[in-house]
Design a protein around this motif. Structure first.
Motif, PDB file in Angstrom:
ATOM      1  N   THR A  31       0.829  -1.205   0.000  1.00 13.70           N
ATOM      2  CA  THR A  31       0.000   0.000   0.000  1.00 13.70           C
ATOM      3  C   THR A  31       0.866   1.260   0.000  1.00 13.70           C
ATOM      4  O   THR A  31       0.570   2.228  -0.702  1.00 13.70           O
ATOM      5  N   ALA A  35       1.228   4.197  -2.854  1.00 14.86           N
ATOM      6  CA  ALA A  35       1.170   5.638  -2.579  1.00 14.86           C
ATOM      7  C   ALA A  35       2.360   6.355  -3.207  1.00 14.86           C
ATOM      8  O   ALA A  35       2.210   7.438  -3.794  1.00 14.86           O
ATOM      9  N   ARG A  38       1.847   6.517  -6.951  1.00 17.93           N
ATOM     10  CA  ARG A  38       0.808   7.507  -7.274  1.00 17.93           C
ATOM     11  C   ARG A  38       1.353   8.926  -7.148  1.00 17.93           C
ATOM     12  O   ARG A  38       0.990   9.813  -7.904  1.00 17.93           O
ATOM     13  N   LEU A  49      -4.253   2.656 -10.047  1.00 17.29           N
ATOM     14  CA  LEU A  49      -3.948   3.331  -8.779  1.00 17.29           C
ATOM     15  C   LEU A  49      -4.558   4.725  -8.736  1.00 17.29           C
ATOM     16  O   LEU A  49      -4.688   5.310  -7.670  1.00 17.29           O
ATOM     17  N   ASP A  57      -5.622  10.316  -3.284  1.00 17.74           N
ATOM     18  CA  ASP A  57      -5.104   8.958  -3.427  1.00 17.74           C
ATOM     19  C   ASP A  57      -3.853   8.745  -2.588  1.00 17.74           C
ATOM     20  O   ASP A  57      -3.728   7.739  -1.882  1.00 17.74           O
ATOM     21  N   LEU A  61      -3.870   6.211   0.599  1.00 20.55           N
ATOM     22  CA  LEU A  61      -2.992   5.046   0.552  1.00 20.55           C
ATOM     23  C   LEU A  61      -1.930   5.090   1.647  1.00 20.55           C
ATOM     24  O   LEU A  61      -1.610   4.066   2.257  1.00 20.55           O
TER      25      LEU A  61
END
Length: 81
Positions: A31, A35, A38, A49, A57, A61
């Protein structure tokens, strides 16, 4: 996306082998990797994503990944590795 799925697959293998705590660390790590991807990659390259805006986001995340890692680190193992 492929990297994140690969790390999740490793986590599933650990959980299937009754190494749930190690598996939870890998889930949280996946996770947090999502992140980071992203945050760094353009929207066209992140694929699935990208759900909402980039700040949302990344924040969601990061919060979820940190919570999973924190819980995995602090929960009592009850004598199980």
């Amino acid at each position: 996306m492929v990297v994140v799925v690969a790390v999740i697959a490793v986590a599933v293998v650990f959980v299937a082998q009754d190494r749930w705590r190690r598996g939870a660390f890998f889930f949280g790590g996946a996770t947090l990797i999502a992140a980071a991807f992203r945050l760094c990659l353009p929207t066209l390259r992140v694929g699935l994503l990208a759900v909402r805006s980039r700040p949302f986001d990344v924040g969601a995340l990061t919060l979820l990944g940190a919570a999973i890692v924190f819980l995995a680190a602090t929960i009592n193992t009850l004598g199980v590795g």
